[in-house]
Design an enzyme around this catalytic site. Structure first.
Site, PDB file in Angstrom:
ATOM      1  N   TYR A 146       0.840  -1.212   0.000  1.00 21.21           N
ATOM      2  CA  TYR A 146       0.000   0.000   0.000  1.00 21.21           C
ATOM      3  C   TYR A 146       0.874   1.261   0.000  1.00 21.21           C
ATOM      4  O   TYR A 146       0.541   2.258  -0.640  1.00 21.21           O
ATOM      5  CB  TYR A 146      -0.930  -0.016   1.217  1.00 21.21           C
ATOM      6  CG  TYR A 146      -1.715   1.265   1.385  1.00 21.21           C
ATOM      7  CD1 TYR A 146      -2.583   1.720   0.391  1.00 21.21           C
ATOM      8  CD2 TYR A 146      -1.583   2.029   2.546  1.00 21.21           C
ATOM      9  CE1 TYR A 146      -3.295   2.903   0.551  1.00 21.21           C
ATOM     10  CE2 TYR A 146      -2.304   3.203   2.713  1.00 21.21           C
ATOM     11  CZ  TYR A 146      -3.154   3.638   1.716  1.00 21.21           C
ATOM     12  OH  TYR A 146      -3.862   4.809   1.879  1.00 21.21           O
ATOM     13  N   ARG A 153       1.225   6.900  -6.702  1.00 21.82           N
ATOM     14  CA  ARG A 153       0.084   7.812  -6.875  1.00 21.82           C
ATOM     15  C   ARG A 153       0.521   9.256  -6.667  1.00 21.82           C
ATOM     16  O   ARG A 153       0.198  10.131  -7.488  1.00 21.82           O
ATOM     17  CB  ARG A 153      -1.026   7.422  -5.901  1.00 21.82           C
ATOM     18  CG  ARG A 153      -2.185   8.407  -5.875  1.00 21.82           C
ATOM     19  CD  ARG A 153      -3.388   7.885  -5.114  1.00 21.82           C
ATOM     20  NE  ARG A 153      -3.121   7.597  -3.707  1.00 21.82           N
ATOM     21  CZ  ARG A 153      -4.048   7.193  -2.832  1.00 21.82           C
ATOM     22  NH1 ARG A 153      -5.301   7.005  -3.237  1.00 21.82           N
ATOM     23  NH2 ARG A 153      -3.734   6.939  -1.573  1.00 21.82           N
ATOM     24  N   GLU A 325     -13.631  -1.318   6.824  1.00 22.16           N
ATOM     25  CA  GLU A 325     -13.645   0.024   6.228  1.00 22.16           C
ATOM     26  C   GLU A 325     -14.993   0.215   5.548  1.00 22.16           C
ATOM     27  O   GLU A 325     -15.525  -0.714   4.951  1.00 22.16           O
ATOM     28  CB  GLU A 325     -12.496   0.187   5.229  1.00 22.16           C
ATOM     29  CG  GLU A 325     -12.402   1.579   4.634  1.00 22.16           C
ATOM     30  CD  GLU A 325     -11.103   1.796   3.850  1.00 22.16           C
ATOM     31  OE1 GLU A 325     -10.014   1.607   4.439  1.00 22.16           O
ATOM     32  OE2 GLU A 325     -11.196   2.104   2.655  1.00 22.16           O
TER      33      GLU A 325
END
Ligand code: 3EB
Length: 332
Positions: A146, A153, A325
């Protein structure tokens, strides 16, 4: 232009294919042939329902022409000023260039392609992104995957001269058992109002304890068009400040996540032209790390959202200490 949300658990028939801007298929049913519209597939078990597939789609009016394209791994459709796309990038096709891992490079590449498409279409404003990858908590090259994704990103945003703080889109980032790096996105000619949560440090300001580059997303996005208001609540977890709270306690993590969503909706209210959104007004997607936690998660959510739709799937949350989540969206 009005956007409507269709889901296959509702009684309504599926709209005509030429009115579907794009959508999602969740579940582990064997895949049919790919549909004509861009569809993001989440190959992972649905939890707590007697179905193998859940389909969700953004539906546009039939009287506005639909444009479509497929290039560089992106499938997209555009209707008026709205564009929905999906990019699937198989990271095994991408060569690592140490110190940059294959996932780091693939993430940068996927976002660079999205930004190029949006520039070419003259629709620069990203509203909402849905990010999925295999083995999100796995570690390679000395860094959790991640965190590798976050590096790629953030670099892509910077290379495209886009801000990595403040005006950033709503998003989620989850892990699945396998599959490509898959990113769905909704973009427009007009910006959204980014909303932060006063109970949480903005994710784009997380300290480096959570990786070399912080995640690039806002807690929610409020989109206003001539005749609609839409809210996109990003993936929301049991984080207060920047820290995970209620370690190992899925009941309390679920409640804290809902408290966070309620706080985000409260923060959005002053910006709303229609009195804002409350928890029962939204449709939910819930990611559960351990299927054995499902009953507790559903009980806590049902007590807070009433009869609002909530689809639950098995997925890994991006911190290994997070058990659940929750994300949500609403239209009015
Ligand atoms: C969090 O609050 C939980 O990296 O795009 C939620 C939503 C999370 C989006 C992302 C990550 C992302 O940090 C994780």
């Amino acid at each position: 232009m009005t956007l409507q949300l269709f889901d296959s658990f509702s009684a309504a028939p599926r709209p005509d294919a030429n009115r579907i801007l794009g959508g999602f298929l969740l579940g582990d049913a064997p895949a049919d042939a790919a549909p004509a519209w861009p569809m993001q597939r989440l190959v992972t078990p649905l939890l707590g329902v007697d179905r193998r597939g859940f389909e969700e789609a953004w539906v546009v009016p039939g009287d506005v022409p639909m444009l479509a394209g497929h290039a560089e791994g992106i499938a997209w459709r555009r209707c008026g000023d709205l564009l929905f796309g999906v990019i699937d990038l198989d990271e095994v096709q991408v060569a690592a260039k140490p110190p940059r891992s294959a996932l780091h490079i693939a993430s940068e590449m996927a976002y660079a392609r999205i930004f190029r498409l949006l520039d070419a279409q003259g629709l620069p404003h990203l509203w909402r992104l849905w990010n999925y990858m295999a083995d999100i908590n796995g570690e390679s090259d000395g860094l959790e995957r991640y965190r590798q994704f976050n590096m790629g990103r953030a670099e892509a945003f910077e290379h495209a001269a886009r801000s990595v703080v403040g005006r950033v889109p709503a998003a989620c980032a989850l892990g699945l058992a396998g599959g490509p790096l898959s990113i769905a996105f909704l973009a427009s000619a007009t910006p959204v109002i980014p909303i932060e949560n006063p109970r949480q440090v903005s994710a784009f300001l997380y300290p480096s304890d959570y990786g070399p580059r912080p995640p690039t997303f806002s807690r929610a996005a409020l989109a206003q068009t001539a005749d609609q208001e839409l809210v996109f609540v990003s993936g929301t977890a049991s984080i207060v400040g920047h820290q995970t709270v209620h370690l190992g306690d899925v009941r309390a993590q679920t409640a804290e996540s809902l408290d966070n969503i309620a706080a985000v909706l409260e923060a959005a209210k002053p910006h709303s032209r229609r009195g804002g959104f409350a928890l029962p007004d939204l449709a939910y997607r819930v990611y559960v790390r351990d299927a054995a936690d499902l009953a507790v998660v559903r009980e806590v959510i049902a007590a807070r959202v009433g009869g609002a739709p909530a689809v639950c799937v098995l997925a890994d949350v991006c911190r290994s200490d997070l058990l659940v989540e929750i994300e949500a969206q609403g239209v009015r």
